[in-house]
Scaffold this active site. Sequence first.
Site, mmCIF file in Angstrom:
data_model
loop_
_atom_site.group_PDB
_atom_site.id
_atom_site.type_symbol
_atom_site.label_atom_id
_atom_site.label_comp_id
_atom_site.label_asym_id
_atom_site.label_seq_id
_atom_site.Cartn_x
_atom_site.Cartn_y
_atom_site.Cartn_z
ATOM 1 C CD1 TRP A 194 -0.034 -1.501 3.130
ATOM 2 C CD2 TRP A 194 0.715 0.599 3.237
ATOM 3 N NE1 TRP A 194 0.810 -1.429 4.202
ATOM 4 C CE2 TRP A 194 1.283 -0.153 4.311
ATOM 5 C CE3 TRP A 194 1.040 1.940 3.121
ATOM 6 C CZ2 TRP A 194 2.147 0.400 5.243
ATOM 7 C CZ3 TRP A 194 1.923 2.502 4.048
ATOM 8 C CH2 TRP A 194 2.457 1.739 5.089
ATOM 9 C CG ASN A 195 5.062 1.209 0.832
ATOM 10 O OD1 ASN A 195 4.739 0.488 -0.104
ATOM 11 N ND2 ASN A 195 6.273 1.210 1.346
ATOM 12 N N GLY B 204 6.888 -6.198 -0.212
ATOM 13 C CA GLY B 204 6.191 -6.112 1.057
ATOM 14 C C GLY B 204 7.097 -6.581 2.178
ATOM 15 C CB SER B 205 6.368 -7.589 5.641
ATOM 16 O OG SER B 205 5.495 -8.692 5.386
ATOM 17 C CD GLU C 230 13.233 -5.169 -4.564
ATOM 18 O OE1 GLU C 230 13.973 -5.330 -5.530
ATOM 19 O OE2 GLU C 230 13.640 -4.733 -3.462
ATOM 20 C CG LEU C 231 11.301 -9.581 0.842
ATOM 21 C CD1 LEU C 231 11.843 -10.891 1.377
ATOM 22 C CD2 LEU C 231 9.807 -9.678 0.594
ATOM 23 C CB CYS D 289 11.215 -0.931 2.165
ATOM 24 S SG CYS D 289 11.505 -0.408 0.487
HETATM 25 N N1 LIG Z 1 11.455 -3.704 -0.141
HETATM 26 C C1 LIG Z 1 10.465 -2.936 -0.564
HETATM 27 O O1 LIG Z 1 10.518 -2.321 -1.633
HETATM 28 C C2 LIG Z 1 9.248 -2.773 0.285
HETATM 29 C C3 LIG Z 1 9.092 -3.425 1.496
HETATM 30 N N2 LIG Z 1 7.958 -3.225 2.268
HETATM 31 C C4 LIG Z 1 7.861 -3.823 3.594
HETATM 32 O O2 LIG Z 1 6.488 -4.280 3.858
HETATM 33 C C5 LIG Z 1 6.076 -3.873 5.156
HETATM 34 C C6 LIG Z 1 4.961 -2.876 5.125
HETATM 35 O O3 LIG Z 1 4.200 -3.044 3.996
HETATM 36 P P1 LIG Z 1 2.889 -3.977 4.070
HETATM 37 O O4 LIG Z 1 2.096 -3.736 2.857
HETATM 38 O O5 LIG Z 1 2.218 -3.876 5.389
HETATM 39 O O6 LIG Z 1 3.484 -5.427 3.953
HETATM 40 P P2 LIG Z 1 2.689 -6.795 3.880
HETATM 41 O O7 LIG Z 1 3.782 -7.724 3.583
HETATM 42 O O8 LIG Z 1 1.796 -7.045 5.021
HETATM 43 O O9 LIG Z 1 1.697 -6.680 2.594
HETATM 44 C C7 LIG Z 1 2.238 -6.559 1.318
HETATM 45 C C8 LIG Z 1 1.246 -7.137 0.341
HETATM 46 O O10 LIG Z 1 1.146 -8.528 0.580
HETATM 47 C C9 LIG Z 1 -0.228 -8.911 0.781
HETATM 48 N N3 LIG Z 1 -0.267 -10.053 1.675
HETATM 49 C C10 LIG Z 1 -0.263 -10.067 3.019
HETATM 50 N N4 LIG Z 1 -0.250 -11.342 3.475
HETATM 51 C C11 LIG Z 1 -0.247 -12.151 2.379
HETATM 52 C C12 LIG Z 1 -0.230 -13.577 2.168
HETATM 53 N N5 LIG Z 1 -0.211 -14.434 3.181
HETATM 54 N N6 LIG Z 1 -0.222 -14.051 0.882
HETATM 55 C C13 LIG Z 1 -0.235 -13.190 -0.155
HETATM 56 N N7 LIG Z 1 -0.253 -11.839 -0.021
HETATM 57 C C14 LIG Z 1 -0.252 -11.337 1.237
HETATM 58 C C15 LIG Z 1 -0.871 -7.661 1.323
HETATM 59 O O11 LIG Z 1 -2.238 -7.690 1.063
HETATM 60 P P3 LIG Z 1 -3.265 -7.015 2.124
HETATM 61 O O12 LIG Z 1 -2.583 -5.818 2.698
HETATM 62 O O13 LIG Z 1 -4.449 -6.662 1.321
HETATM 63 O O14 LIG Z 1 -3.511 -8.079 3.134
HETATM 64 C C16 LIG Z 1 -0.168 -6.575 0.499
HETATM 65 O O15 LIG Z 1 -0.776 -6.491 -0.770
HETATM 66 C C17 LIG Z 1 7.280 -3.292 5.800
HETATM 67 O O16 LIG Z 1 8.042 -4.278 6.445
HETATM 68 C C18 LIG Z 1 8.116 -2.753 4.630
HETATM 69 O O17 LIG Z 1 9.464 -2.622 4.876
HETATM 70 C C19 LIG Z 1 6.929 -2.438 1.851
HETATM 71 C C20 LIG Z 1 7.044 -1.784 0.637
HETATM 72 C C21 LIG Z 1 8.208 -1.895 -0.211
HETATM 73 O O1 LIG Z 2 8.086 0.394 -1.160
HETATM 74 C C1 LIG Z 2 9.001 1.122 -0.919
HETATM 75 O O2 LIG Z 2 9.310 1.511 0.196
HETATM 76 C C2 LIG Z 2 9.738 1.571 -2.100
HETATM 77 O O3 LIG Z 2 10.474 0.502 -2.633
HETATM 78 C C3 LIG Z 2 10.649 2.686 -1.742
HETATM 79 S S1 LIG Z 2 11.187 3.517 -3.127
HETATM 80 O O4 LIG Z 2 11.116 2.656 -4.311
HETATM 81 O O5 LIG Z 2 10.308 4.675 -3.285
HETATM 82 O O6 LIG Z 2 12.554 3.873 -2.794
#
Ligand SMILES: NC(=O)C1=CN([C@@H]2O[C@H](COP(=O)(O)OP(=O)(O)OC[C@H]3O[C@@H](n4cnc5c(N)ncnc54)[C@H](OP(=O)(O)O)[C@@H]3O)[C@@H](O)[C@H]2O)C=CC1
Ligand SMILES: O=C(O)[C@H](O)CS(=O)(=O)O
Length: 493
Positions: free
Chosen positions: A168-169, A246-247, A268-269, A302
């Site tokens: 979502w971010n 995501g996470s 990308e975590l 992230c």
């Molecule tokens: N490395 C990167 O570029 C990024 C890393 N992050 C990391 O993610 C975290 C915050 O973002 P957040 O969105 O809360 O992360 P989440 O990992 O909770 O969610 C990311 C996506 O995964 C979906 N999801 C959640 N659980 C499952 C599952 N069991 N199976 C399949 N899909 C699933 C979510 O759907 P729904 O929300 O609808 O449940 C959402 O669309 C932080 O730790 C951040 O650092 C975030 C953005 C970028």
């Molecule tokens: O989801 C994120 O946090 C993004 O990967 C950060 S960036 O791409 O805007 O640096």
Amino acid sequence: MTAAATEAEAFKASLKDPSLLETRAFVAGHWVEARDGKTFAVTNPATGAIIARVADLSRAEAAEAIEAAHQAMAGWSARAAQDRARILRRWFDLMMENQDDLGRILTAEQGKPLAEAKGEIAYGAGFIEWFGEEAKRIYGETIPGHQADKRISVIRQPVGTVAAITPWNFPTAMITRKCAPALAAGCSFVGRPASETPLSALALAVLGERAGLPPGIFGVVTSSRSSEIGREFCENPRVRKLTFTGSTEVGRILLRQAADQVLKCSMELGGNAPFIVFDDADLDAAVEGAMASKYRNNGQTCVCANRIYVQASVYDAFAAKLATAVEKLKVGDGMTPGVTTGPLINQAAVEKVEDHIRDALAQGAQVLTGGQPLGGLFFQPTVLTGVTDAMKLTQEETFGPVAPLFKFETEAEAIARANDTIFGLASYFYARDIGRITRVQEGLEYGIVGVNTGLISTEVAPFGGVKQSGLGREGSRHGIEDYLEMKYICLAV
Ligand SMILES: NC(=O)C1=CN([C@@H]2O[C@H](COP(=O)(O)OP(=O)(O)OC[C@H]3O[C@@H](n4cnc5c(N)ncnc54)[C@H](OP(=O)(O)O)[C@@H]3O)[C@@H](O)[C@H]2O)C=CC1
Ligand SMILES: O=C(O)[C@H](O)CS(=O)(=O)O
């Protein structure tokens, strides 16, 4: 009509092109409601108002989107690269022409200030522009044969149908950072956006259709049932590549699920970025960089600075300068001109910020500025001093507007403490001695190092982490590799 429906209708009417506010899923080139009529609400985190109700698709309907993408791929990959490039370029142009509306949709569902949201639209569109150009440069090679009658060549072909799960971010940029290289390579693509922020992905699909993407090539499956859809993406044999942002926790779940069919994955975590200020740094520049890195998207990225290490001799001066800058931030609704800091995405995010601050104070940290909730999902931008490595926020990603200041004595100590984490995405440091800069940039165990800058995000560079921050790179000429398979051809003549 209820007040909620009125608010949703009012928001849609406020757009220059209300048709961009789509609430149906995009499957096989058609706009569809969920077969069982189910929808889920999308709320504005600044006001709590429901701005839309979106089709809530089932796993079976996600499978239909994947099948349509699989069927459409042959025609798409058979097109000339120039043809795919032109359509991607048109998509880029349409995004930029509609930047204001797309920014307003993004702010309404995610909360970031409008200027920042419009910046994300340009950033996200940049991936489509960049990979439209890369589509024309997917080169192969010939290799001198190992025997006189052998001719060896290597070609690179699209990996197949790609499934993507995005957070979502950055509801626009995290989709385009994946679909752009996939489509440029000749793949088809089905994305499932986070349930908090599906509208930006749907608006992207509206413009992709207008740009000429053939039916089925780009699908958006909206659903509140993330784990069910994730299982379909991992288990459907038509899917040849899973890409997730995501996470780390969810990344591990998906990797376990993808193992059964040895599915190609990009991840990308999470991050835990150190931001190191040495005693030879330009402190004003370091403050500027810390503000940019820490408080961008209200700390919800992230790559945000999660730990700020300051060398002892400049600690007090840096802390005072940073607090002064932080107190100039204006918290409020992202649609309001002048607001620099919007709400957090949900109540869980507020509670995580409060938990990290409470834990730090209980172990001896002090609040230099901020530290208090402001009602709703708003929180004061915060600076903590007297922070130690034993505190939760040292090992966990806060994902909020909290800048913890750690004190260090030596360069070796700073590098060791910065590396003491399971994560390895982004890192930053400020120094001016070239020997120190060389030693530190090489000593940090991260996929990204910002030297005398707090902003590293661009489509032209390879973005990604090491350790438990992920697998693969997105952006740059390298970003298309994950969507290609290399084929070795040995011809006997
Ligand atoms: N490395 C990167 O570029 C990024 C890393 N992050 C990391 O993610 C975290 C915050 O973002 P957040 O969105 O809360 O992360 P989440 O990992 O909770 O969610 C990311 C996506 O995964 C979906 N999801 C959640 N659980 C499952 C599952 N069991 N199976 C399949 N899909 C699933 C979510 O759907 P729904 O929300 O609808 O449940 C959402 O669309 C932080 O730790 C951040 O650092 C975030 C953005 C970028
Ligand atoms: O989801 C994120 O946090 C993004 O990967 C950060 S960036 O791409 O805007 O640096």
